[in-house]
Design a protein around this motif. Sequence first.
Motif, short mmCIF file in Angstrom:
data_model
loop_
_atom_site.label_atom_id
_atom_site.label_comp_id
_atom_site.label_asym_id
_atom_site.label_seq_id
_atom_site.Cartn_x
_atom_site.Cartn_y
_atom_site.Cartn_z
N GLN A 96 0.71 -0.70 -0.14
CA GLN A 96 -0.26 -0.32 -0.12
C GLN A 96 0.92 0.72 -0.02
OE1 GLN A 96 -2.36 -1.85 3.37
NE2 GLN A 96 -3.84 -0.02 2.41
N PRO A 97 1.33 1.51 -1.39
CA PRO A 97 2.16 3.26 -1.48
C PRO A 97 1.34 4.05 -0.73
CG PRO A 97 1.42 2.11 -3.40
CD PRO A 97 1.56 1.18 -2.39
N ARG A 98 1.35 4.84 -1.13
CA ARG A 98 1.05 6.24 -0.90
C ARG A 98 0.73 6.59 -2.07
NH1 ARG A 98 3.65 10.53 1.70
NH2 ARG A 98 4.76 9.68 2.60
N ILE A 99 -0.90 7.56 -2.32
CA ILE A 99 -0.80 7.83 -3.81
C ILE A 99 0.06 8.92 -4.41
CG2 ILE A 99 -2.60 9.65 -4.91
CD1 ILE A 99 -4.35 8.90 -3.20
N GLY A 100 0.27 8.12 -5.77
CA GLY A 100 1.50 8.72 -6.26
C GLY A 100 2.79 7.95 -6.01
N GLY A 101 2.29 7.30 -5.34
CA GLY A 101 4.46 6.63 -4.65
C GLY A 101 4.82 5.58 -5.68
N ASP A 102 3.79 5.26 -5.96
CA ASP A 102 4.32 4.09 -7.14
C ASP A 102 5.30 3.88 -8.21
OD1 ASP A 102 1.00 2.59 -7.67
OD2 ASP A 102 0.99 4.46 -7.49
N MET A 103 6.29 5.16 -8.41
CA MET A 103 7.59 5.22 -9.43
C MET A 103 7.99 5.14 -8.29
SD MET A 103 8.46 8.32 -11.63
CE MET A 103 9.82 8.27 -12.34
N ALA A 104 7.90 5.57 -7.39
CA ALA A 104 9.07 5.66 -6.18
C ALA A 104 9.29 3.92 -5.37
CB ALA A 104 9.11 6.25 -4.66
N LEU A 105 8.43 3.18 -5.72
CA LEU A 105 8.26 1.66 -5.16
C LEU A 105 9.37 1.22 -6.51
CD1 LEU A 105 7.62 -1.42 -4.14
CD2 LEU A 105 5.29 -1.06 -5.56
N LEU A 106 8.79 1.36 -8.18
CA LEU A 106 9.44 0.65 -9.04
C LEU A 106 11.02 1.11 -9.10
CD1 LEU A 106 6.17 2.23 -11.34
CD2 LEU A 106 7.27 -0.87 -10.87
N ARG A 107 11.31 2.56 -8.70
CA ARG A 107 13.00 2.83 -8.69
C ARG A 107 13.59 1.84 -7.45
NH1 ARG A 107 14.61 7.52 -10.01
NH2 ARG A 107 13.33 7.11 -12.55
N GLY A 108 12.50 1.79 -6.50
CA GLY A 108 13.18 0.50 -5.24
C GLY A 108 13.91 -0.95 -5.83
N MET A 109 12.55 -1.08 -6.44
CA MET A 109 13.20 -2.66 -6.89
C MET A 109 14.02 -2.18 -7.58
SD MET A 109 8.61 -3.53 -7.72
CE MET A 109 8.64 -4.86 -8.27
N ALA A 110 13.40 -1.71 -8.97
CA ALA A 110 14.87 -1.40 -10.00
C ALA A 110 16.45 -1.71 -9.13
CB ALA A 110 14.80 -0.56 -11.06
N LYS A 111 16.81 -0.47 -8.08
CA LYS A 111 17.46 -0.37 -7.20
C LYS A 111 17.85 -1.44 -6.70
CE LYS A 111 19.74 2.85 -3.65
NZ LYS A 111 20.37 3.45 -4.62
N ALA A 112 16.51 -2.43 -6.23
CA ALA A 112 17.65 -3.47 -5.21
C ALA A 112 17.70 -4.51 -6.49
CB ALA A 112 15.97 -3.92 -4.30
N VAL A 113 17.20 -4.88 -7.35
CA VAL A 113 18.10 -5.68 -8.59
C VAL A 113 19.41 -5.59 -9.20
CG1 VAL A 113 17.20 -6.79 -11.14
CG2 VAL A 113 15.83 -6.47 -9.81
N GLY B 190 -8.13 10.46 -4.14
CA GLY B 190 -8.05 10.15 -5.75
C GLY B 190 -9.29 9.47 -5.97
N THR B 191 -10.39 9.64 -7.35
CA THR B 191 -10.89 9.66 -7.23
C THR B 191 -11.94 8.26 -7.43
OG1 THR B 191 -11.96 10.58 -9.63
CG2 THR B 191 -12.09 12.21 -7.09
N LYS C 284 -6.61 11.22 -9.70
CA LYS C 284 -6.29 10.76 -9.34
C LYS C 284 -5.27 10.91 -7.60
CE LYS C 284 -7.55 6.47 -9.50
NZ LYS C 284 -9.11 7.02 -10.59
N HIS C 285 -4.71 12.12 -7.92
CA HIS C 285 -4.11 12.77 -7.03
C HIS C 285 -4.84 14.28 -7.06
CE1 HIS C 285 0.61 12.62 -5.90
NE2 HIS C 285 -0.09 13.66 -5.27
N LEU C 286 -5.71 14.40 -6.31
CA LEU C 286 -6.26 15.88 -6.08
C LEU C 286 -5.80 16.31 -4.17
CD1 LEU C 286 -8.64 14.65 -7.85
CD2 LEU C 286 -9.88 16.24 -6.66
N LYS C 287 -4.78 17.51 -4.54
CA LYS C 287 -4.82 18.22 -2.87
C LYS C 287 -6.04 18.99 -2.35
CE LYS C 287 -0.26 19.11 -5.55
NZ LYS C 287 0.46 21.08 -5.96
#
Length: 798
Positions: free
Chosen positions: A312-329, A672-673, A774-777
């Motif tokens: 469960q990443p924060r809204i908009g946090g998917d890219m950071a998760l993917l970057r972390g997975m790539a960094k780990a690999v 996010g709507t 998906k990302h209203l302030k």
Amino acid sequence: MSYLGPCPRGERVTRVTTSEEQEKREPRVGPEPQGEPHFEPYHHPAAAWGAAKSVTGFLVREGAYTDGPRAILKMNHENGGFDCPGCAWPDDTKGLHLDICENGIKHVTWEMTRKRVGREFFAAHSVSELSEWSDFALEDQGRLTEPMVYDPESDHYVPIGWKDAFELAGRALRELDSPHQASFYTSGRLGNEATFLYQLLARELGTNNLPDCSNMCHEASGRALQASLGTGKGTADLKDWETTDALFIMGVNAASNAPRMLTALAEAYHRGAQIVHVNPLVEAAATRTIVPHDFMDMALFKSTRTSTLNLQPRIGGDMALLRGMAKAVLEQSGTDPKALDQEFIDRHTAGFEEYRELCEATPWEEIEQQCGLGRADILKAARVYRDADRSIVSWCLGVSQHEHGVDTVREIVNLLLLRGNLGREGAGPSPVRGHSNVQGNRTCGIDHRPTQEFLDRLAEVCCIDPPREHGLDTVGTIEAMHRGEVKVFFGMGGNFALAAPDTPYTYAALRNCDLTVQVSTKLNRSHLVHGRQALILPCLGRTEKDHQTHGIQSTSVEDSMSMVHLSVGMKRPASPHLLSEPAILSGIARAALPGSDTPWEWYIEDYDRIRDTMAQVLDGFEDFNRRVRLPLGFRIKQPARELVFRTPSGRAEFSAAPLPDVIPAPGTLALGTMRSHDQWNTTIYSDNDRYRGIKNLRTLVFMNADDMRERGISEFDPVDITSTAKDGSKRHLNGYLAIPYDMPRGCAAGYMPEMNVLLSIRDYSTQSDQPLMKHLKVTVEPATRNGSRQRASRSSNT
């Protein structure tokens, strides 16, 4: 002026204030609630007996005792079946006879209703009166039966013959100072043949103003895949899903948006594949399911897990998760040469070293902070990816509807390229397109930014001189209508007024047109928010027989994995006065382009003729008429799947975008709507959301329990929601009810289209031009305005 009047039958009204601080009323979308709002966390398997009960109740409510069961036996079947007008999930390839889902049956039943909206209805109800009705009440009146034109003197729609309707529309187009003063919108339900004629009409007229629902949904996906791989589509198909070792499902509520995916998830779990769901909310599809056509499991109440890991990443946090997975690999590759597919990288990619350096330079602390997950959770996902020989990453609007949506989808491709997860069975990118044939619309020419190659071939085959400059997308069309630069708006299906962002602004834009034309099956809000002149043109539904000169016609659709197949209606049309969408377009085209050499009428006599022309224009549609009649149809060729990349380098391109800052400012939330379960796009079947435990309520906001406590908000307290746009303007929703939900701190969620009022027309991505739905302030505070709702009674286990 109120953009929606008060609701009938005592329905609740929530106050809305725009940036101009004008008092507005929120769109009342669903039916009248059947009781007090109720919340109880959902703990049952997705689909299963809950779906069966819901479908049975819906069939009874709509009186579909005969047509409903007939449709179930025809829907998504080859050999004379019709394609479900709901989601774009591929049809089963192994002969499954009940390849259906709860929401698909509801969608079809809603279309096959026995209720009718004819001239007597419009004579009895003015547009002003109908504007006071809820959106559910409008659609619930039934199927439109004949063309209607707005009469401003009486404020009623009145009957008009098809010939006169075509002439009215044609004259409006002929008399424009420029063809760019018209815009032609389409939703995903339009078949391929009508799609081709629609774009041909617009381009022969002289404009590329062809906005579509993809502009609001998957535009980011198409642009990212095009930049990375040279194709705007995913490369994986259903057979890949059946053989992959690991599935990563990102930003999608599959149990509601693509319910037939549950079958693929259950089968994947049974064969031992790893299934990782990435979503701020743990949705029902990410837990367990009992697929209704598994009769033994249904009888024994035996459920199957649909995930092996939920993140469960924060809204908009998917890219950071993917970057972390790539960094780990990449870090693991220092000691394990098998962590990377270096041969694939060297032979087929460009930009790898720059991407490696970027990953190495991105601190773990930044990744964790932006992602909202700890390093241990990120490494769990990376381990699943590293251990799998073949992986698929699938995503939907939770990934694309962000400022950085293009960068995030390109990061998905980066991750796949590291281990050569492309061009082989069981691997690849797999976007989940939402609406049936939305991908086919783009394939067959609905594109405001067409390629020169496509235009060259269209010019050669169809003997027209198409415009070469880019046209307007959805946001651009709304802004141009608002400025008075677009004077004629065509809506080919859908409910544009409610689907688009910034509801009051969109309403004002539509009302500023000289003419609005809506091709529809049912009455909706877009018929009441109209131009100075307005036409309602009723068309056949997907379930209905299309009789033309050369017999009953079929249309083709493309699913989200590039399979093209035929669809044939099964029942008598709702009215003898309905026309097919191709026939409507042919009539308008002949009136708008009286000197055209295009054989519009000849095309409509036999849709095979349209397909023969399409085969000459569209790449991948060669020998169209024969191949589309093969069992299961045919798959459009995907060069990237064959490791042929139509990019500047001729290789798959790594991207090297910096991580965006997605952490909400102090005191604010990222909202996010989304849709409820009992909803399809802007059509609401009830005020319930079974998979999230909600009954009799849509005007709500889901929040983290700690965020609620910090603000002094208890469950079911009324709250005021304020959004801040990019330009600093503010919008408000007052009196919504707060619901505690399992989601990260700093996040919130609520339903569209009600919450579209919070989104400014200027809140769109600079990468994709998509509205940032998906990302209203927002800020959420206890309600303070006079007249806010009283605390609602409820029953809850929380």
